[in-house]
Design a protein around this motif. Structure first.
Motif, PDB file in Angstrom:
ATOM      1  N   ILE A  67       0.717  -1.216   0.123  1.00 44.63           N
ATOM      2  CA  ILE A  67      -0.103  -0.017  -0.117  1.00 44.63           C
ATOM      3  C   ILE A  67       0.772   1.187   0.193  1.00 44.63           C
ATOM      4  CG2 ILE A  67      -1.856  -1.170   1.111  1.00 44.63           C
ATOM      5  CD1 ILE A  67      -1.312   0.399   3.568  1.00 44.63           C
ATOM      6  N   HIS A  72       0.629   2.527  -4.554  1.00 40.15           N
ATOM      7  CA  HIS A  72       0.656   3.547  -3.597  1.00 40.15           C
ATOM      8  C   HIS A  72      -0.206   4.525  -4.111  1.00 40.15           C
ATOM      9  CE1 HIS A  72       2.906   6.479  -6.329  1.00 40.15           C
ATOM     10  NE2 HIS A  72       3.727   5.441  -6.465  1.00 40.15           N
ATOM     11  N   TYR A  75      -3.732   4.288  -2.997  1.00 44.66           N
ATOM     12  CA  TYR A  75      -3.891   4.482  -1.618  1.00 44.66           C
ATOM     13  C   TYR A  75      -3.755   5.835  -1.445  1.00 44.66           C
ATOM     14  CZ  TYR A  75      -4.861  -0.445  -1.222  1.00 44.66           C
ATOM     15  OH  TYR A  75      -5.356  -1.708  -1.561  1.00 44.66           O
ATOM     16  N   ARG A 333      -4.270   4.554   5.377  1.00 45.51           N
ATOM     17  CA  ARG A 333      -4.612   4.832   3.610  1.00 45.51           C
ATOM     18  C   ARG A 333      -5.889   4.236   3.567  1.00 45.51           C
ATOM     19  NH1 ARG A 333      -0.387   7.149   4.527  1.00 45.51           N
ATOM     20  NH2 ARG A 333       1.439   7.333   3.124  1.00 45.51           N
ATOM     21  N   GLU A 334      -6.646   4.874   2.534  1.00 44.30           N
ATOM     22  CA  GLU A 334      -8.023   4.356   1.736  1.00 44.30           C
ATOM     23  C   GLU A 334      -7.597   4.292   0.389  1.00 44.30           C
ATOM     24  OE1 GLU A 334     -11.279   6.147   4.800  1.00 44.30           O
ATOM     25  OE2 GLU A 334     -10.704   7.434   3.105  1.00 44.30           O
ATOM     26  N   ASN A 335      -8.224   2.942  -0.053  1.00 48.57           N
ATOM     27  CA  ASN A 335      -8.208   2.734  -1.416  1.00 48.57           C
ATOM     28  C   ASN A 335      -9.086   3.293  -2.240  1.00 48.57           C
ATOM     29  OD1 ASN A 335      -9.632   0.816   0.024  1.00 48.57           O
ATOM     30  ND2 ASN A 335      -9.639  -0.655  -1.718  1.00 48.57           N
TER      31      ASN A 335
END
Length: 451
Positions: A67, A72, A75, A333-335
């Motif tokens: 991630i 990256h 994310y 993080r958020e995808n």
């Protein structure tokens, strides 16, 4: 025929009821609970909140690398980081996402080039000597406030050189500390948001943020009209130009970036210096080895930059300290899109947390993970830490000030051990995991060395 959508699957799930029953204790100090949950559910586990919201937490190196590095672009920093922080600090490197973040990173990166950092070493050394010259001796002293003041003044002198008076800097420091404490409350207690608004606490802290912006803005405007060269970070940031337009940063954007440099650049370093001092006070052999190394470096040269190169064990002590007590102890993080991480297929907007604290102590990757062993970071053994050691984050969003922080920490620990013997009766430090990992009542005794 349309391809059938793959079913979502998540790692072992922490029961929601169990999570809620412990929620208040977790808010106060999540670290012991993270350890318990990892040991029970595995190196990556999940919690389901409502029908479609999942949280994952990991100390697995493959998940972390995926991630933060390999994928990256899918994310983004979560709203926890961007929404709350940007409200008070503005939109800069720490709080922005996407193309705007990338543009800012490309603009600012040259100011943190190694050669530029080399030019700041003299300012750093001067500030360190001034701050650590007369420490209280013969009594036990909490080392964090000392290191906090030191780190703040190093950032201030490196940013503004001698152009800001002491009272203004003290006010700026007070404001930053007050905002940070309130930020933690907002993040940890989202259900009390209505009360923070109603009671005027949000407004009060927004006003404080405005006051700090005004102070920084005044310094910038004064510098713009000045004809003098100051050879500090502000001069470097004023000289930067966007590649596409050739334009400089606006004053508003400069204020955002400088606010973030103050916050991100001083407390993390203060934490690391405090924990390193404690670990050396506990390990007299390591302390003696640092002393001898520093003594030898000083015999060979008076140049601070050259001395840093001659202190590999001192640097290893700092690295090992940040393994055990990483200042940036967690990130998330958020995808943006559905994704597959190893065996897991996760829906978009899953909040994925990474515990660097737990990754750095994961027995799968570290031998005797709870032990303080600086030798891990020397010679061939250093290779063992690759891919499992992230004190400054990883990937494109790795901390831009890493070189600055390492110079500062090596110089500060070298000066401290050269001039004082450190001791402590404290068996285990008490931790306060806020936005950064802070020590509580880290009591150390300083004794002047006979010169």
């Amino acid at each position: 025929m349309a391809e059938k959508q793959r079913a979502y699957n998540y790692p072992d799930r922490l029961p929601l009821l169990k999570f809620f029953l412990k929620a208040e204790k977790i808010r106060k100090n999540p670290i012991p609970f993270h350890r318990e949950f990892f040991n029970t559910y595995g190196d990556t586990f999940s919690v389901k909140l409502g029908r479609k919201k999942y949280i994952m937490l990991s100390r697995d190196k493959d998940v972390v690398q995926y991630i933060l590095q390999k994928n990256h672009k899918n994310y983004y920093k979560s709203s926890i980081q961007t929404k709350y922080l940007s409200k008070y600090l503005g939109m800069g490197l720490l709080t922005a996402n996407g193309p705007f973040w990338l543009r800012q990173r490309r603009l600012i990166q040259p100011a943190f080039h190694k050669k530029k950092m080399d030019s700041l070493v003299g300012l750093m050394q001067e500030t360190i000597e001034k701050e650590l010259y007369q420490l209280p001796t013969g009594c036990s002293t909490d080392v964090f406030p000392i290191m906090n003041q030191l780190a703040f003044n190093v950032v201030a002198s490196s940013l503004f050189n001698l152009t800001v008076d002491e009272d203004t800097l003290k006010r700026l420091q007070t404001i930053i500390q007050e905002i940070q404490l309130f930020l933690v409350k907002e993040v940890r207690l989202p259900h009390k948001g209505w009360w923070f608004n109603l009671s005027g606490q949000v407004k009060k802290h927004l006003n404080l943020a405005e006051e700090s912006r005004s102070i920084i803005g005044g310094v910038i405007e004064e510098r713009k009209t000045s004809k003098e060269k100051h050879d500090d970070l502000l001069d470097m940031l004023l000289a930067t130009r966007y590649e596409d337009t050739g334009e400089p940063m606006s004053t508003k954007q400069l204020i955002d970036e400088i606010s973030i440099l103050f916050v991100a650049g001083h407390e993390t370093t203060a934490n690391a210096l405090a924990f390193t001092s404690y670990l050396l006070a506990r390990d007299q052999d390591a302390q003696q080895r640092v002393f001898e190394e520093v003594d030898m470096a000083h015999e060979k040269t008076n140049n601070s930059l050259e001395q840093i190169k001659l202190l590999p064990f001192t640097r290893a002590v700092i690295d090992e300290s940040m393994r055990l007590y990483p200042p940036a102890w967690i990130t998330d993080r958020e995808n943006l899109e559905d994704d597959t991480i190893g065996d897991y297929h996760i829906m978009k907007n899953t909040l994925v947390g990474v515990s660097f604290y737990e990754l750095h102590r994961n027995p799968k990757y570290w031998k005797d993970p709870e032990e303080f062993q600086p030798e891990r970071f020397l010679g061939e053994r250093r290779k063992e830490t690759t891919g499992v050691y992230f004190p400054f984050g990883a990937g494109p969003r790795m901390c831009i000030g890493m070189g600055f922080a390492i110079y500062e920490m090596v110089l500060a620990i070298a000066y401290l051990v050269k001039n004082y013997e450190l001791s402590t009766s404290l068996e285990k430090p008490q931790l306060n995991p806020l936005i950064t990992l802070k020590p509580v009542d880290l009591m150390i005794e300083f004794k002047n060395r006979k010169q």
